[in-house]
Scaffold this active site. Structure first.
Site, mmCIF file in Angstrom:
data_model
loop_
_atom_site.group_PDB
_atom_site.id
_atom_site.type_symbol
_atom_site.label_atom_id
_atom_site.label_comp_id
_atom_site.label_asym_id
_atom_site.label_seq_id
_atom_site.Cartn_x
_atom_site.Cartn_y
_atom_site.Cartn_z
ATOM 1 N N SER A 75 0.835 -1.198 0.000
ATOM 2 C CA SER A 75 0.000 0.000 0.000
ATOM 3 C C SER A 75 0.868 1.245 0.000
ATOM 4 O O SER A 75 2.098 1.174 0.102
ATOM 5 C CB SER A 75 -0.923 0.009 1.229
ATOM 6 N N SER A 77 0.870 3.788 2.280
ATOM 7 C CA SER A 77 0.863 4.512 3.555
ATOM 8 C C SER A 77 2.222 5.076 3.938
ATOM 9 O O SER A 77 2.304 5.955 4.795
ATOM 10 C CB SER A 77 0.353 3.598 4.673
ATOM 11 N N LYS A 132 5.359 0.791 9.459
ATOM 12 C CA LYS A 132 5.151 2.204 9.793
ATOM 13 C C LYS A 132 6.441 2.745 10.405
ATOM 14 O O LYS A 132 7.401 2.011 10.641
ATOM 15 C CB LYS A 132 4.004 2.383 10.797
ATOM 16 N N SER A 219 -2.855 7.097 5.924
ATOM 17 C CA SER A 219 -2.249 5.978 6.637
ATOM 18 C C SER A 219 -3.148 5.522 7.770
ATOM 19 O O SER A 219 -3.631 6.339 8.568
ATOM 20 C CB SER A 219 -0.880 6.392 7.198
#
Length: 261
Positions: A75, A77, A132, A219
């Protein structure tokens, strides 16, 4: 899915290891005795296959479980730091050596630092891996207000860099690029005009970490589902080893070999 693959790798290692050991210490001596009598029987097909496969499976198991593991970014994010289609390498011993499948820490050395790009098992569904950036450590107070991050009352230093027109974000979005300093790490981040701030405050519990994506307004992270427990940590992302642009249907060659900061 990742736990299923880890379990499969453990099972394959055990099965091929048992076949190798039985052949090495039980069946091979018998073959030598038979050869002395003029008869040289060979191992069966399955034994031969398992015996030859064992060193390869063992090497993959050891490297993937304790040294480095590849992941694919699914993705956007973490744009612009990481793009959809990046294939990354994750340091598995950066946060301590952990028992495969169960993820129990065996050697407790190393902990995440502010600014690390970290892979972890999603707290709401541990079968999924998320990536992250670490913003808050245990005991930190994190405030997110008007798209500004505050750690223990201090705003993270942030510098505007202008309109973002790079890959990973639709051209129709009004997206702006910034540089933000988290701990000792200076990194790029994006903010999208028109997206709500979702102001919040949280105190990070013991043995937990507060994480956010660099594509700050796009996100799904600790601002919604909370902090990441230490038991869910997988490792620290450190390099891009391959990229496949899903839109262009070809690699972005410039990204291959880049470090992750």
């Amino acid at each position: 899915m990742r736990a299923d693959f880890s379990l499969l790798l453990v099972v394959l290692t055990l099965i091929t290891g048992v076949l190798w050991a039985l052949d090495r210490y039980r069946w091979e001596p018998r073959r030598r005795l038979a050869a002395a009598g003029g008869e040289v029987p060979g191992p069966t097909g399955i034994v031969e296959f398992g015996r030859s496969l064992f060193p390869i499976v063992l090497a993959v198991f050891l490297v993937r479980s304790f040294v480095v593991e590849p992941f694919r970014i699914p993705s956007g994010s973490m744009v612009p730091t990481l793009l959809t289609g990046d294939f990354i390498l994750v340091n598995k011993f950066a946060y301590g050596v952990r028992l495969p499948v169960f993820n129990i820490r065996m050697l407790p050395f190393g902990h995440p630092e502010r600014g690390d790009v970290m892979v972890f098992r999603f707290p709401e569904d541990p079968s999924k891996d998320f990536i992250k950036r670490v913003i808050g450590l245990p005991g930190d107070e994190i405030v997110y207000r008007d798209k500004q991050v505050y750690v223990n009352g201090e705003p993270l230093p942030i510098t505007p860099k202008g309109r973002y027109t790079g890959p990973g974000v639709p051209a129709r979005w009004e997206t702006w690029e910034f540089e933000e300093q988290v701990g000792s790490v200076m990194h790029r981040l994006l903010k999208t005009a028109g997206r709500p701030s979702y102001n919040m405050r949280a105190v990070v519990p013991p043995d937990h970490y507060f994480v956010m994506g660099d594509n700050r307004d796009n996100s799904d992270d600790s601002r919604r589902w909370g902090t990441v427990p230490d038991a869910n940590l997988v490792g620290q992302a450190f390099a891009i080893w391959m990229n496949w642009d899903p839109d262009a249907k070809m690699p972005l060659w410039s990204r291959i070999g880049q470090g992750i900061h």
